[in-house]
Scaffold this motif. Sequence first.
Motif, PDB file in Angstrom:
ATOM      1  N   ALA A 158      -7.938  -5.319   2.798  1.00 22.02           N
ATOM      2  CA  ALA A 158      -6.766  -6.102   2.414  1.00 22.02           C
ATOM      3  C   ALA A 158      -5.656  -5.968   3.457  1.00 22.02           C
ATOM      4  CB  ALA A 158      -6.259  -5.661   1.047  1.00 22.02           C
ATOM      5  N   VAL A 159      -5.430  -4.755   3.940  1.00 20.53           N
ATOM      6  CA  VAL A 159      -4.405  -4.551   4.967  1.00 20.53           C
ATOM      7  C   VAL A 159      -4.801  -5.256   6.265  1.00 20.53           C
ATOM      8  CG1 VAL A 159      -3.223  -2.838   6.396  1.00 20.53           C
ATOM      9  CG2 VAL A 159      -3.596  -2.386   3.968  1.00 20.53           C
ATOM     10  N   ALA A 160      -6.075  -5.144   6.645  1.00 18.23           N
ATOM     11  CA  ALA A 160      -6.555  -5.791   7.871  1.00 18.23           C
ATOM     12  C   ALA A 160      -6.364  -7.300   7.805  1.00 18.23           C
ATOM     13  CB  ALA A 160      -8.029  -5.450   8.098  1.00 18.23           C
ATOM     14  N   ALA A 161      -6.720  -7.900   6.675  1.00 20.14           N
ATOM     15  CA  ALA A 161      -6.583  -9.347   6.520  1.00 20.14           C
ATOM     16  C   ALA A 161      -5.118  -9.764   6.476  1.00 20.14           C
ATOM     17  CB  ALA A 161      -7.310  -9.810   5.259  1.00 20.14           C
ATOM     18  N   ALA A 162      -4.292  -8.987   5.766  1.00 21.52           N
ATOM     19  CA  ALA A 162      -2.865  -9.311   5.662  1.00 21.52           C
ATOM     20  C   ALA A 162      -2.195  -9.281   7.032  1.00 21.52           C
ATOM     21  CB  ALA A 162      -2.175  -8.338   4.711  1.00 21.52           C
ATOM     22  N   GLU A 163      -2.472  -8.242   7.794  1.00 27.35           N
ATOM     23  CA  GLU A 163      -1.876  -8.141   9.130  1.00 27.35           C
ATOM     24  C   GLU A 163      -2.337  -9.284  10.031  1.00 27.35           C
ATOM     25  OE1 GLU A 163      -1.072  -3.338   9.602  1.00 27.35           O
ATOM     26  OE2 GLU A 163      -2.761  -4.249  10.659  1.00 27.35           O
ATOM     27  N   VAL A 173       3.033 -11.468   4.323  1.00 23.08           N
ATOM     28  CA  VAL A 173       1.871 -11.496   3.438  1.00 23.08           C
ATOM     29  C   VAL A 173       1.908 -10.246   2.568  1.00 23.08           C
ATOM     30  CG1 VAL A 173      -0.646 -11.541   3.283  1.00 23.08           C
ATOM     31  CG2 VAL A 173       0.504 -12.763   5.145  1.00 23.08           C
ATOM     32  N   ASN A 174       1.820 -10.439   1.259  1.00 29.50           N
ATOM     33  CA  ASN A 174       1.830  -9.325   0.304  1.00 29.50           C
ATOM     34  C   ASN A 174       0.441  -9.116  -0.287  1.00 29.50           C
ATOM     35  OD1 ASN A 174       4.831 -10.818  -0.402  1.00 29.50           O
ATOM     36  ND2 ASN A 174       4.789  -8.692   0.294  1.00 29.50           N
ATOM     37  N   ILE A 175       0.246  -7.942  -0.878  1.00 24.92           N
ATOM     38  CA  ILE A 175      -1.026  -7.597  -1.508  1.00 24.92           C
ATOM     39  C   ILE A 175      -0.790  -7.385  -3.000  1.00 24.92           C
ATOM     40  CG2 ILE A 175      -2.917  -5.924  -1.642  1.00 24.92           C
ATOM     41  CD1 ILE A 175      -2.271  -5.215   1.315  1.00 24.92           C
ATOM     42  N   LYS A 176      -1.566  -8.089  -3.816  1.00 26.15           N
ATOM     43  CA  LYS A 176      -1.534  -7.853  -5.251  1.00 26.15           C
ATOM     44  C   LYS A 176      -2.726  -6.951  -5.571  1.00 26.15           C
ATOM     45  CE  LYS A 176      -1.703 -10.190  -9.759  1.00 26.15           C
ATOM     46  NZ  LYS A 176      -3.063  -9.802 -10.223  1.00 26.15           N
ATOM     47  N   TRP A 177      -2.429  -5.753  -6.041  1.00 26.10           N
ATOM     48  CA  TRP A 177      -3.477  -4.764  -6.307  1.00 26.10           C
ATOM     49  C   TRP A 177      -4.612  -5.412  -7.079  1.00 26.10           C
ATOM     50  CZ3 TRP A 177      -5.669  -2.575 -10.708  1.00 26.10           C
ATOM     51  CH2 TRP A 177      -6.413  -1.410 -10.483  1.00 26.10           C
ATOM     52  N   TYR A 268      -0.499  -0.428   3.028  1.00 26.20           N
ATOM     53  CA  TYR A 268      -0.903  -1.046   1.758  1.00 26.20           C
ATOM     54  C   TYR A 268       0.238  -0.937   0.738  1.00 26.20           C
ATOM     55  CZ  TYR A 268      -3.824  -2.276  -2.252  1.00 26.20           C
ATOM     56  OH  TYR A 268      -4.343  -2.895  -3.361  1.00 26.20           O
ATOM     57  N   ARG A 269       0.807   0.255   0.647  1.00 29.43           N
ATOM     58  CA  ARG A 269       1.899   0.464  -0.314  1.00 29.43           C
ATOM     59  C   ARG A 269       3.111  -0.401   0.025  1.00 29.43           C
ATOM     60  NH1 ARG A 269       0.304   6.521   0.307  1.00 29.43           N
ATOM     61  NH2 ARG A 269      -0.814   6.926  -1.647  1.00 29.43           N
ATOM     62  N   ARG A 270       3.381  -0.575   1.312  1.00 27.86           N
ATOM     63  CA  ARG A 270       4.537  -1.384   1.725  1.00 27.86           C
ATOM     64  C   ARG A 270       4.388  -2.839   1.294  1.00 27.86           C
ATOM     65  NH1 ARG A 270       6.452  -4.700   5.603  1.00 27.86           N
ATOM     66  NH2 ARG A 270       4.464  -4.894   6.718  1.00 27.86           N
ATOM     67  N   ARG A 271       3.161  -3.327   1.306  1.00 26.89           N
ATOM     68  CA  ARG A 271       2.912  -4.741   0.999  1.00 26.89           C
ATOM     69  C   ARG A 271       2.614  -4.989  -0.485  1.00 26.89           C
ATOM     70  NH1 ARG A 271       1.734  -7.874   5.574  1.00 26.89           N
ATOM     71  NH2 ARG A 271       1.602  -6.668   7.503  1.00 26.89           N
ATOM     72  N   GLU A 272       2.255  -3.942  -1.233  1.00 25.33           N
ATOM     73  CA  GLU A 272       1.775  -4.108  -2.608  1.00 25.33           C
ATOM     74  C   GLU A 272       2.889  -4.629  -3.516  1.00 25.33           C
ATOM     75  OE1 GLU A 272       0.441  -4.075  -6.241  1.00 25.33           O
ATOM     76  OE2 GLU A 272       1.934  -2.501  -5.879  1.00 25.33           O
ATOM     77  N   MET A 273       2.588  -5.666  -4.306  1.00 22.92           N
ATOM     78  CA  MET A 273       3.635  -6.408  -4.997  1.00 22.92           C
ATOM     79  C   MET A 273       3.763  -6.118  -6.497  1.00 22.92           C
ATOM     80  SD  MET A 273       1.797 -10.153  -4.708  1.00 22.92           S
ATOM     81  CE  MET A 273       2.820 -11.066  -5.866  1.00 22.92           C
ATOM     82  N   ALA A 299      -6.116   4.591  -3.751  1.00 24.79           N
ATOM     83  CA  ALA A 299      -5.759   3.174  -3.883  1.00 24.79           C
ATOM     84  C   ALA A 299      -5.815   2.693  -5.325  1.00 24.79           C
ATOM     85  CB  ALA A 299      -6.627   2.288  -2.991  1.00 24.79           C
ATOM     86  N   ASN A 300      -5.657   3.611  -6.281  1.00 24.82           N
ATOM     87  CA  ASN A 300      -5.551   3.241  -7.688  1.00 24.82           C
ATOM     88  C   ASN A 300      -4.089   2.950  -8.022  1.00 24.82           C
ATOM     89  OD1 ASN A 300      -8.336   3.804  -8.124  1.00 24.82           O
ATOM     90  ND2 ASN A 300      -7.850   5.973  -8.333  1.00 24.82           N
ATOM     91  N   LEU A 301      -3.870   2.066  -8.987  1.00 25.24           N
ATOM     92  CA  LEU A 301      -2.517   1.694  -9.392  1.00 25.24           C
ATOM     93  C   LEU A 301      -2.014   2.665 -10.457  1.00 25.24           C
ATOM     94  CD1 LEU A 301      -0.298  -0.538  -9.084  1.00 25.24           C
ATOM     95  CD2 LEU A 301      -1.368  -1.674 -11.059  1.00 25.24           C
ATOM     96  N   ILE A 302      -0.829   3.228 -10.244  1.00 25.26           N
ATOM     97  CA  ILE A 302      -0.246   4.196 -11.184  1.00 25.26           C
ATOM     98  C   ILE A 302       0.678   3.451 -12.138  1.00 25.26           C
ATOM     99  CG2 ILE A 302       1.067   6.339 -11.421  1.00 25.26           C
ATOM    100  CD1 ILE A 302       0.504   6.821  -8.394  1.00 25.26           C
ATOM    101  N   ILE A 303       0.384   3.592 -13.433  1.00 22.56           N
ATOM    102  CA  ILE A 303       1.173   2.928 -14.470  1.00 22.56           C
ATOM    103  C   ILE A 303       1.916   3.968 -15.297  1.00 22.56           C
ATOM    104  CG2 ILE A 303       1.103   1.411 -16.498  1.00 22.56           C
ATOM    105  CD1 ILE A 303       0.271   0.047 -13.947  1.00 22.56           C
ATOM    106  N   GLU A 304       3.207   3.729 -15.485  1.00 25.97           N
ATOM    107  CA  GLU A 304       4.000   4.565 -16.398  1.00 25.97           C
ATOM    108  C   GLU A 304       4.042   3.872 -17.754  1.00 25.97           C
ATOM    109  OE1 GLU A 304       7.752   6.957 -15.365  1.00 25.97           O
ATOM    110  OE2 GLU A 304       8.514   5.121 -16.326  1.00 25.97           O
TER     111      GLU A 304
END
Length: 325
Positions: A158-163, A173-177, A268-273, A299-304
């Motif tokens: 995802a990072v490679a493609a976004a860049e 370009v942003n990344i949606k987990w 990845y974290r910088r782009r993750e939306m 690369a798992n999404l942390i939910i509170e």
Amino acid sequence: MNVKNILISRLAQARGEFISGAELSRQLEVSRNAVWKAVKALEADGYAIESVTAKGYRISEHNMRLSAEIISAENTAESLGGNIIVLSETSSTNTYAKALAADGAVHGTVVAADTQTGGKGRLGRHFESPSETGLYMSVIIRPKFDISYASLITSAAAVAAAESVEKLCGCDVNIKWVNDLYMNGRKICGILTEASLNLELNSPEYAVIGIGINVRHTEFPDELKQRATTVEDESGRKIDRNKLCGEILGRLEYYLGRIEDHGHLDEYRRREMLTGNMISANIGSETIIGKAVGIDDNANLIIELNDGTHKNLISGEANLCRIQK
């Protein structure tokens, strides 16, 4: 290799510079008339070749034809893209690539197609793949790293493609987990990684990384119009799919080489939306609601959750995440 194939390879290697008919005649060891005939044959195949008196020939910047020779000329990777297969149509580049991988295809083999009749997204969803407008590619890798790092392959891709998209079109370009790329709030790309594990060696036997990008303007079905868009529509730039493919291979090789030190995760974290938003996520038959607070080292999404506890969502178990409006 015939004259036509050698000619497109030489023109691709010229990277937009003109090569005279006389020089091509010398390089190919054929007559100038044979060069001219090969140019006409390439044009009949759909290549856009520019011809200017006293300058010669070059591939037009308006060329729409996907080509293994042009991708090779644009490819900056050393181990990815040594073998490139371009298809006019296939059911799914991932399905085609998995069959090749099971039959022993080498690390770095690339399958690209002009259209897919059965493009695949996560969890069996259909990926719309209109002809001549998208880049639909799959890369076979034979990783040497431990199985525990396999979950990071998709986020690295995802990072490679976004860049790569951002470099060529100049827009954010942003990344949606975990596996979608977005521009201006709408999806331009989906990524699907499928792997075969070698339990004896505790490593992936192979993985197939599928990347589908909406590049040129297209009319999407009504059910997708609000969610999907193209790079051209969002940036105003007509980017070359061959160049984009070559760029992705170079960036993908770089990040796969750093996967054991999590070298892509900061980007990845910088782009993750999703992070910072209240989201709902489907996990099996259960729907959970909470605030996305970050991405962990796998690369798992942390939910509170509402009670203050944290839950780390694994991509394989969370089949839909939506920002709560």
